[in-house]
Scaffold this motif. Structure first.
Motif, PDB file in Angstrom:
ATOM      1  N   PRO A 130       9.816  82.136 -62.506  1.00 52.68           N
ATOM      2  CA  PRO A 130       8.679  81.307 -62.365  1.00 52.68           C
ATOM      3  C   PRO A 130       7.434  81.372 -63.325  1.00 52.68           C
ATOM      4  O   PRO A 130       7.361  82.542 -63.992  1.00 52.68           O
ATOM      5  CB  PRO A 130       8.340  81.677 -61.060  1.00 52.68           C
ATOM      6  CG  PRO A 130       8.716  83.189 -60.838  1.00 52.68           C
ATOM      7  CD  PRO A 130      10.007  83.008 -61.663  1.00 52.68           C
ATOM      8  N   THR A 131       6.464  80.460 -63.426  1.00 54.17           N
ATOM      9  CA  THR A 131       5.507  80.562 -64.102  1.00 54.17           C
ATOM     10  C   THR A 131       4.094  80.700 -63.449  1.00 54.17           C
ATOM     11  O   THR A 131       4.119  79.990 -62.359  1.00 54.17           O
ATOM     12  CB  THR A 131       5.234  79.371 -64.900  1.00 54.17           C
ATOM     13  OG1 THR A 131       6.325  79.070 -65.623  1.00 54.17           O
ATOM     14  CG2 THR A 131       4.024  79.248 -65.956  1.00 54.17           C
ATOM     15  N   ARG A 132       3.554  81.800 -63.724  1.00 49.23           N
ATOM     16  CA  ARG A 132       2.167  81.850 -62.965  1.00 49.23           C
ATOM     17  C   ARG A 132       0.831  80.686 -63.433  1.00 49.23           C
ATOM     18  O   ARG A 132       0.731  80.519 -64.657  1.00 49.23           O
ATOM     19  CB  ARG A 132       1.586  83.356 -63.494  1.00 49.23           C
ATOM     20  CG  ARG A 132       0.293  83.753 -62.267  1.00 49.23           C
ATOM     21  CD  ARG A 132       0.124  85.318 -62.535  1.00 49.23           C
ATOM     22  NE  ARG A 132      -0.550  85.662 -61.478  1.00 49.23           N
ATOM     23  CZ  ARG A 132      -0.679  87.006 -60.918  1.00 49.23           C
ATOM     24  NH1 ARG A 132      -0.024  87.916 -61.514  1.00 49.23           N
ATOM     25  NH2 ARG A 132      -1.314  87.089 -59.941  1.00 49.23           N
ATOM     26  N   THR A 133       0.436  80.233 -62.475  1.00 49.99           N
ATOM     27  CA  THR A 133      -0.342  79.223 -62.918  1.00 49.99           C
ATOM     28  C   THR A 133      -1.986  79.446 -62.584  1.00 49.99           C
ATOM     29  O   THR A 133      -2.919  79.028 -62.913  1.00 49.99           O
ATOM     30  CB  THR A 133      -0.194  77.788 -62.087  1.00 49.99           C
ATOM     31  OG1 THR A 133       0.127  78.057 -60.700  1.00 49.99           O
ATOM     32  CG2 THR A 133       1.286  77.410 -62.918  1.00 49.99           C
ATOM     33  N   TRP A 149       2.026  80.244 -58.417  1.00 47.77           N
ATOM     34  CA  TRP A 149       3.314  80.495 -59.241  1.00 47.77           C
ATOM     35  C   TRP A 149       3.936  78.766 -59.025  1.00 47.77           C
ATOM     36  O   TRP A 149       4.027  78.456 -58.107  1.00 47.77           O
ATOM     37  CB  TRP A 149       4.115  81.482 -59.080  1.00 47.77           C
ATOM     38  CG  TRP A 149       3.593  82.767 -59.152  1.00 47.77           C
ATOM     39  CD1 TRP A 149       3.803  83.373 -60.518  1.00 47.77           C
ATOM     40  CD2 TRP A 149       2.789  83.544 -58.378  1.00 47.77           C
ATOM     41  NE1 TRP A 149       3.209  84.688 -60.326  1.00 47.77           N
ATOM     42  CE2 TRP A 149       2.657  84.676 -59.218  1.00 47.77           C
ATOM     43  CE3 TRP A 149       2.306  83.370 -57.265  1.00 47.77           C
ATOM     44  CZ2 TRP A 149       1.788  86.037 -58.763  1.00 47.77           C
ATOM     45  CZ3 TRP A 149       1.331  84.301 -56.796  1.00 47.77           C
ATOM     46  CH2 TRP A 149       1.081  85.571 -57.249  1.00 47.77           C
ATOM     47  N   THR A 150       4.170  78.475 -60.183  1.00 52.11           N
ATOM     48  CA  THR A 150       5.133  77.470 -60.112  1.00 52.11           C
ATOM     49  C   THR A 150       6.615  77.785 -60.667  1.00 52.11           C
ATOM     50  O   THR A 150       7.178  78.228 -61.568  1.00 52.11           O
ATOM     51  CB  THR A 150       4.886  76.041 -61.273  1.00 52.11           C
ATOM     52  OG1 THR A 150       3.470  75.851 -60.760  1.00 52.11           O
ATOM     53  CG2 THR A 150       5.716  74.838 -61.102  1.00 52.11           C
ATOM     54  N   GLY A 151       7.692  77.320 -59.737  1.00 50.82           N
ATOM     55  CA  GLY A 151       9.094  77.684 -59.778  1.00 50.82           C
ATOM     56  C   GLY A 151       9.710  76.300 -59.566  1.00 50.82           C
ATOM     57  O   GLY A 151       9.573  75.112 -59.708  1.00 50.82           O
ATOM     58  N   LEU A 204      12.154  81.899 -56.889  1.00 54.91           N
ATOM     59  CA  LEU A 204      11.098  83.080 -56.421  1.00 54.91           C
ATOM     60  C   LEU A 204      11.851  84.157 -55.944  1.00 54.91           C
ATOM     61  O   LEU A 204      12.631  83.990 -54.629  1.00 54.91           O
ATOM     62  CB  LEU A 204      10.372  82.396 -55.418  1.00 54.91           C
ATOM     63  CG  LEU A 204       9.628  81.018 -56.032  1.00 54.91           C
ATOM     64  CD1 LEU A 204       8.974  80.480 -55.080  1.00 54.91           C
ATOM     65  CD2 LEU A 204       8.560  81.543 -57.234  1.00 54.91           C
ATOM     66  N   GLU A 214       5.971  75.091 -55.602  1.00 54.46           N
ATOM     67  CA  GLU A 214       4.822  75.866 -56.007  1.00 54.46           C
ATOM     68  C   GLU A 214       4.575  77.029 -54.685  1.00 54.46           C
ATOM     69  O   GLU A 214       4.526  76.375 -53.421  1.00 54.46           O
ATOM     70  CB  GLU A 214       3.537  75.010 -55.940  1.00 54.46           C
ATOM     71  CG  GLU A 214       3.616  73.970 -57.140  1.00 54.46           C
ATOM     72  CD  GLU A 214       2.462  73.002 -57.241  1.00 54.46           C
ATOM     73  OE1 GLU A 214       1.641  73.104 -56.486  1.00 54.46           O
ATOM     74  OE2 GLU A 214       2.583  72.307 -58.089  1.00 54.46           O
ATOM     75  N   THR A 259       1.730  79.733 -53.041  1.00 55.00           N
ATOM     76  CA  THR A 259       0.466  80.342 -53.387  1.00 55.00           C
ATOM     77  C   THR A 259       0.612  81.637 -52.304  1.00 55.00           C
ATOM     78  O   THR A 259       1.097  81.388 -51.193  1.00 55.00           O
ATOM     79  CB  THR A 259      -0.524  79.254 -53.010  1.00 55.00           C
ATOM     80  OG1 THR A 259      -0.471  78.155 -53.849  1.00 55.00           O
ATOM     81  CG2 THR A 259      -2.021  79.878 -52.824  1.00 55.00           C
TER      82      THR A 259
END
Length: 262
Positions: free
Chosen positions: A164-167, A172-174, A189, A258, A260
Motif C-alpha cells: 500500500p501507499t502512504r498518502t 494509506w491507499t491500497g 493491507l 483507502e 485511515t
C-alpha cells in the motif's frame, strides 16, 4: 525426481479444454508426475490475483515441487518465460510480475527459458501454457537440469501490488488483491503493518461505502453487515456475513481501497 509433484495455477477456468490439455502435455512427457490444481479460477488477466494465490499456496508444498503459473495477458509478446528456483521449489511462469510476492520473500535464482528443445512445436502465439510452460515443467520433473533451460537473469519484473501507499500521516491507499469464492475482498493491507486497527478507530473505504467495524469471526455480525476481518493470509478483508462484499460494493481484483487510522 521420483514421483514429481507439479501444481497448476491459471486463469483458464474449467469450461474450456485449456487446463486439461496442460495436464495431458505434462503426463505425455513425465507420466509419473502428480498434478495438483491450486486453481484455474484466477480472475482473467489479473496478475495480482494470480500472484497472491500462488504466494499463499507454495509454502504448503514439499521441497522440489514445480509450480506452473499461467496468468499471462502478454502471451505471444516479447515478455519472457521464466524458470525460478526459490524456497526450495521451482516456478515456471511468464515474466510479468506474477511471482513478485514470492520474489520479495525468498532468494530467487531466475533463468530466462530460451532452449526451445523443451517446447512443443509449433509454438502457438496464444497458448504458451500448453507449448512452453507445461513441457518445460514436465522436462524439469523428468530430471533435466535447470541450467539447460536458459541463462540466469537479474532483470526480471518485480511489481509492488502487495504494497500500500502512504498518502498522509494517518491514511494509506491500497488495492484489492483477490475476491475469494465467498465474495470477500482480500486487500493488500497486512495486519503486521497495521496492528493498530485492533485498538484504534479506523475507516476503510471500498467502493462507495466506508467500513468501520473489525470482527474476529463472521458470525459476530448480522447478515448483510459489512465489516473488516483479518483473513487466514494475514491480510485485511472486507466481508459480510452470509453474503458477497464484492457484489454489495461493486468491487473486484484491482479495485482501490483507502484506510485511515485515527
Amino acid at each position: 525426481m521420483l514421483n514429481p509433484l507439479i501444481t497448476l495455477t491459471t486463469d483458464f477456468g474449467s469450461a474450456d479444454h485449456f487446463a486439461g490439455v496442460m495436464k495431458g502435455v505434462i503426463l505425455g512427457i513425465a507420466p509419473r508426475a502428480r498434478i495438483v490444481d491450486i486453481t484455474h479460477e484466477v480472475q482473467p488477466f489479473e496478475v495480482a490475483d494470480g500472484g497472491f494465490t500462488i504466494a499463499q499456496a507454495y509454502r504448503y508444498f514439499p521441497k522440489k515441487t514445480i509450480h506452473v503459473v499461467v496468468v499471462d495477458p502478454g502471451v505471444g509478446s516479447t515478455r519472457r518465460p521464466l524458470l525460478a528456483e526459490m524456497g526450495g521449489q521451482y516456478f515456471v511462469a511468464p515474466d510479468n510480475g506474477v511471482l513478485s510476492m514470492i520474489f520479495s520473500r525468498e532468494q530467487p535464482k531466475v533463468r530466462h527459458i530460451t532452449n526451445e528443445k523443451y517446447f512443443l512445436h509449433p509454438v502457438s502465439r496464444t497458448f504458451h501454457g500448453r507449448d512452453v510452460f507445461s513441457p518445460v515443467a514436465a522436462h524439469l520433473a523428468s530430471g533435466v537440469a535447470s541450467a539447460r533451460f536458459g541463462k540466469r537473469v537479474d532483470d526480471f519484473l518485480r511489481l509492488s501490488f502487495d504494497k500500500p501507499t502512504r498518502t498522509s500521516k494517518r491514511a494509506w491507499t491500497g488495492t484489492v488483491l483477490k475476491v475469494d469464492r465467498f465474495g470477500n475482498l482480500i486487500t493488500n493491507l497486512h495486519i503486521d503493518e497495521f496492528p493498530g486497527i485492533r485498538t484504534r478507530a479506523f475507516a476503510l473505504n471500498a467502493g462507495l461505502q466506508t467500513v468501520t467495524r473489525l470482527a474476529l469471526t463472521f458470525t459476530e455480525c448480522d447478515p448483510g453487515e459489512l465489516f473488516v476481518i483479518v483473513g487466514s493470509s494475514g491480510y485485511l478483508e472486507v466481508a459480510t456475513n452470509q453474503g458477497s462484499a464484492a457484489k454489495t460494493l461493486g468491487c473486484g481484483a484491482g479495485s482501490p481501497v483507502e484506510l485511515t487510522l485515527y
